[in-house]
Design a protein around this motif. Structure first.
Motif, PDB file in Angstrom:
ATOM      1  N   LEU A  37      17.876  10.481 -57.739  1.00 21.83           N
ATOM      2  CA  LEU A  37      17.432   9.146 -58.110  1.00 21.83           C
ATOM      3  C   LEU A  37      18.625   8.301 -58.556  1.00 21.83           C
ATOM      4  O   LEU A  37      18.687   7.111 -58.266  1.00 21.83           O
ATOM      5  N   ALA A  38      19.584   8.911 -59.225  1.00 20.67           N
ATOM      6  CA  ALA A  38      20.768   8.191 -59.678  1.00 20.67           C
ATOM      7  C   ALA A  38      21.583   7.680 -58.497  1.00 20.67           C
ATOM      8  O   ALA A  38      22.195   6.625 -58.563  1.00 20.67           O
ATOM      9  N   LYS A  39      21.596   8.406 -57.388  1.00 22.53           N
ATOM     10  CA  LYS A  39      22.336   7.976 -56.202  1.00 22.53           C
ATOM     11  C   LYS A  39      21.677   6.750 -55.577  1.00 22.53           C
ATOM     12  O   LYS A  39      22.331   5.970 -54.918  1.00 22.53           O
ATOM     13  N   LYS A  40      20.381   6.587 -55.757  1.00 22.85           N
ATOM     14  CA  LYS A  40      19.653   5.468 -55.168  1.00 22.85           C
ATOM     15  C   LYS A  40      19.838   4.176 -55.949  1.00 22.85           C
ATOM     16  O   LYS A  40      19.590   3.107 -55.446  1.00 22.85           O
ATOM     17  N   THR A  41      20.227   4.264 -57.205  1.00 21.87           N
ATOM     18  CA  THR A  41      20.387   3.081 -58.039  1.00 21.87           C
ATOM     19  C   THR A  41      21.720   2.417 -57.727  1.00 21.87           C
ATOM     20  O   THR A  41      22.769   3.039 -57.865  1.00 21.87           O
ATOM     21  N   PRO A  42      21.697   1.149 -57.291  1.00 25.40           N
ATOM     22  CA  PRO A  42      22.960   0.470 -56.981  1.00 25.40           C
ATOM     23  C   PRO A  42      23.762   0.189 -58.250  1.00 25.40           C
ATOM     24  O   PRO A  42      23.190   0.031 -59.331  1.00 25.40           O
ATOM     25  N   PRO A  43      25.077   0.112 -58.115  1.00 22.89           N
ATOM     26  CA  PRO A  43      25.898  -0.216 -59.282  1.00 22.89           C
ATOM     27  C   PRO A  43      25.650  -1.652 -59.736  1.00 22.89           C
ATOM     28  O   PRO A  43      25.093  -2.461 -58.993  1.00 22.89           O
ATOM     29  N   ALA A  44      26.068  -1.959 -60.943  1.00 18.43           N
ATOM     30  CA  ALA A  44      25.877  -3.302 -61.495  1.00 18.43           C
ATOM     31  C   ALA A  44      26.545  -4.332 -60.589  1.00 18.43           C
ATOM     32  O   ALA A  44      27.657  -4.122 -60.097  1.00 18.43           O
ATOM     33  N   GLY A  45      25.838  -5.435 -60.338  1.00 17.87           N
ATOM     34  CA  GLY A  45      26.377  -6.498 -59.500  1.00 17.87           C
ATOM     35  C   GLY A  45      26.102  -6.312 -58.019  1.00 17.87           C
ATOM     36  O   GLY A  45      26.530  -7.121 -57.206  1.00 17.87           O
ATOM     37  N   TYR A  46      25.389  -5.244 -57.666  1.00 13.18           N
ATOM     38  CA  TYR A  46      25.078  -4.963 -56.254  1.00 13.18           C
ATOM     39  C   TYR A  46      23.576  -4.797 -56.087  1.00 13.18           C
ATOM     40  O   TYR A  46      22.854  -4.511 -57.039  1.00 13.18           O
ATOM     41  N   LEU A  47      23.141  -4.972 -54.855  1.00 10.40           N
ATOM     42  CA  LEU A  47      21.734  -4.897 -54.516  1.00 10.40           C
ATOM     43  C   LEU A  47      21.590  -4.077 -53.245  1.00 10.40           C
ATOM     44  O   LEU A  47      22.380  -4.236 -52.310  1.00 10.40           O
ATOM     45  N   ALA A  48      20.593  -3.208 -53.213  1.00 11.00           N
ATOM     46  CA  ALA A  48      20.316  -2.436 -52.002  1.00 11.00           C
ATOM     47  C   ALA A  48      19.404  -3.252 -51.096  1.00 11.00           C
ATOM     48  O   ALA A  48      18.393  -3.782 -51.544  1.00 11.00           O
ATOM     49  N   VAL A  49      19.788  -3.381 -49.828  1.00  5.48           N
ATOM     50  CA  VAL A  49      18.940  -4.033 -48.836  1.00  5.48           C
ATOM     51  C   VAL A  49      18.740  -3.047 -47.690  1.00  5.48           C
ATOM     52  O   VAL A  49      19.615  -2.237 -47.392  1.00  5.48           O
ATOM     53  N   TYR A  50      17.578  -3.128 -47.071  1.00  5.56           N
ATOM     54  CA  TYR A  50      17.228  -2.249 -45.959  1.00  5.56           C
ATOM     55  C   TYR A  50      17.105  -3.113 -44.715  1.00  5.56           C
ATOM     56  O   TYR A  50      16.383  -4.105 -44.701  1.00  5.56           O
ATOM     57  N   VAL A  51      17.835  -2.714 -43.676  1.00  5.98           N
ATOM     58  CA  VAL A  51      18.013  -3.578 -42.516  1.00  5.98           C
ATOM     59  C   VAL A  51      17.542  -2.882 -41.246  1.00  5.98           C
ATOM     60  O   VAL A  51      17.805  -1.687 -41.045  1.00  5.98           O
ATOM     61  N   GLY A  52      16.877  -3.652 -40.408  1.00  2.00           N
ATOM     62  CA  GLY A  52      16.501  -3.181 -39.080  1.00  2.00           C
ATOM     63  C   GLY A  52      15.273  -2.297 -39.081  1.00  2.00           C
ATOM     64  O   GLY A  52      14.655  -2.033 -40.112  1.00  2.00           O
TER      65      GLY A  52
END
Length: 130
Positions: A37-52
């Motif tokens: 779960l920790a690997k899935k959390t983006p670092p501060a100032g970043y956002l995870a987006v899912y594409v395609g």
């Protein structure tokens, strides 16, 4: 009339693909370990987006969301699917196109940051040779 049927088929196919990804994702998430779960959390100032269609995950700086190209991608996604809050941010475009947008923004954000979605379509299609 034939075009309308094709559009309906394509939307149905996209709907089924998203449903499949979400149903598999929900099953996997219930078995996640706390370390994964920790690997899935983006670092501060970043956002995870899912594409395609495959839902490929990218980490982008949150400041990118105000750029015209991302506003265009968000509008296009809203037009196609509407906004559904069931996890990460999903963008409706090809992963290869998105990679190229990120590459250009990382190369020169001040130059390419003012370009809209249509501008990036022209740049990427001319580089690839479409």
């Amino acid at each position: 009339m034939k075009v309308n049927k094709i559009c309906q088929i394509v939307r149905f196919k996209l709907f089924m693909h998203r449903w499949k990804l979400r149903s598999l994702g929900n099953r996997k998430s219930s078995h996640q370990e706390s370390g994964s779960l920790a690997k899935k959390t983006p670092p501060a100032g970043y956002l995870a987006v899912y594409v395609g269609m495959q839902g490929r995950r990218f980490l982008i700086p949150t400041r990118f969301l105000n750029l015209p190209v991302f506003v265009g991608l968000l509008k296009r996604t809203e037009e196609e699917f509407g906004f559904q809050c069931s996890g990460g941010l999903v963008l409706f475009c090809e992963a290869e196109f998105f990679e190229e947008v990120l590459r250009l923004l990382e190369k020169d954000e001040t130059k390419f940051g003012r370009f809209g979605l249509e501008d990036f379509f022209k740049i990427v299609s001319s580089e690839v040779g479409f």
